[in-house]
Write a protein that holds these residues in place. Structure first.
Motif, PDB file in Angstrom:
ATOM      1  N   THR A 180       0.765  -1.214  -0.094  1.00 23.62           N
ATOM      2  CA  THR A 180      -0.031   0.063  -0.216  1.00 23.62           C
ATOM      3  C   THR A 180       0.842   1.266  -0.087  1.00 23.62           C
ATOM      4  N   TYR A 182       3.401   1.837  -1.285  1.00 26.85           N
ATOM      5  CA  TYR A 182       4.184   2.088  -2.480  1.00 26.85           C
ATOM      6  C   TYR A 182       3.387   2.490  -3.769  1.00 26.85           C
ATOM      7  N   LEU A 183       1.815   2.629  -3.328  1.00 25.50           N
ATOM      8  CA  LEU A 183       1.012   2.803  -4.591  1.00 25.50           C
ATOM      9  C   LEU A 183       0.769   4.321  -4.543  1.00 25.50           C
ATOM     10  N   PHE A 188       3.816   1.999 -10.169  1.00 30.14           N
ATOM     11  CA  PHE A 188       3.472   0.934  -9.207  1.00 30.14           C
ATOM     12  C   PHE A 188       1.614   0.303  -9.297  1.00 30.14           C
ATOM     13  N   TRP A 189       0.847   1.298  -9.567  1.00 32.15           N
ATOM     14  CA  TRP A 189      -0.180   0.678 -10.114  1.00 32.15           C
ATOM     15  C   TRP A 189      -0.233  -0.296 -10.988  1.00 32.15           C
ATOM     16  N   LEU A 192       0.700  -3.542  -9.942  1.00 31.26           N
ATOM     17  CA  LEU A 192       0.169  -4.052  -9.034  1.00 31.26           C
ATOM     18  C   LEU A 192      -1.066  -4.823  -9.906  1.00 31.26           C
TER      19      LEU A 192
END
Length: 244
Positions: A180, A182-183, A188-189, A192
């Motif tokens: 979380t 790092y988002l 990063f998104w 993920l």
């Protein structure tokens, strides 16, 4: 600061994830009893392997009497993500003596990486003291994991149904807490979402191979977006210089 103070900082930074890992350790210890394995086997595994999710995988395969090569190869694949952590941290520790790096390698788990790595970004850790902060985090997790394994073994013998309480959700919650922070950026998104989607699509692959492939897909997608953003940023800076 002296060595103990740096180690204390690493331990304090790890407290939220240590709390999240307690049910995880209790569950692992209790599973040894429910699978009919020796309690000492679970205790020894936590002491000498210290691999969290890989221990759960290995314990399940051992209970099923899987061949040795299947146990080794599966846990190897599950732990391959640690190569990514090591590749990222090597620039901060490459100057350290080999014995120290071996100890740090043994203690490289998801939670310690998540607790210590951001400290390098904000200047709370550097090449001179970072390994001390790292050791504080690693040792705090190591003590927690082994103590909760022992408690889980004892609880599992007294409460045979403990493994059915749903404590495995602690693992999910812990990993959510790791990713979380790092988002904050598009890369990063995308990492993920691509890794999550591919892990669902590839979940049927044998020996958890889908996990490894999904991790690689996520890393590649994140790297591509990050590289593209840097290229665009560099181009903008060059245009501004030319305009001046």
């Amino acid at each position: 600061m002296n060595t103990m103070q740096h180690m204390r900082r690493g331990a304090v930074a790890s407290i939220p994830m240590i709390i999240g890992g307690i049910p995880f350790g209790l569950l692992f210890g209790s599973l040894a009893s429910s699978y009919g394995l020796s309690p000492w086997f679970a205790v020894a595994m936590s002491a000498f392997v210290f691999a969290g999710s890989a221990q759960f995988v290995a314990l399940g395969l051992i209970a099923l009497h899987a061949p040795f090569w299947v146990i080794v190869s599966t846990t190897f694949i599950v732990n391959l993500r640690h190569l990514l952590y090591a590749a990222d941290l090597v620039r901060f520790v490459k100057h350290l003596p080999m014995p120290m790096r071996i100890i740090m390698g043994f203690g490289l788990i998801d939670e310690t990486y998540a607790a210590v790595r951001p400290m390098y970004e904000v200047g709370a850790a550097d090449e001179k003291n970072g390994h001390k902060v790292y050791l504080g985090s690693f040792l705090s997790f190591y003590v927690m994991w082994n103590v909760t394994t022992i408690l889980g073994v004892l609880s599992g013998e007294l409460i045979p149904s403990m493994s059915e309480w749903g404590l495995e959700f602690a693992m999910v919650a812990t990993f959510i807490s790791i990713i979380t922070p790092y988002l904050k950026y598009k890369a990063f998104w995308l990492c993920l979402l691509s890794a999550g989607a591919s892990s669902i699509i590839l979940s049927g692959l044998p020996n958890n191979l889908g996990l490894l492939v999904s991790a690689v897909i996520g890393v590649v997608m994140g790297y591509v977006v990050d590289s593209t953003n840097k290229t665009i940023s560099d181009s903008d800076e060059n245009m501004q210089e030319v305009s001046k």
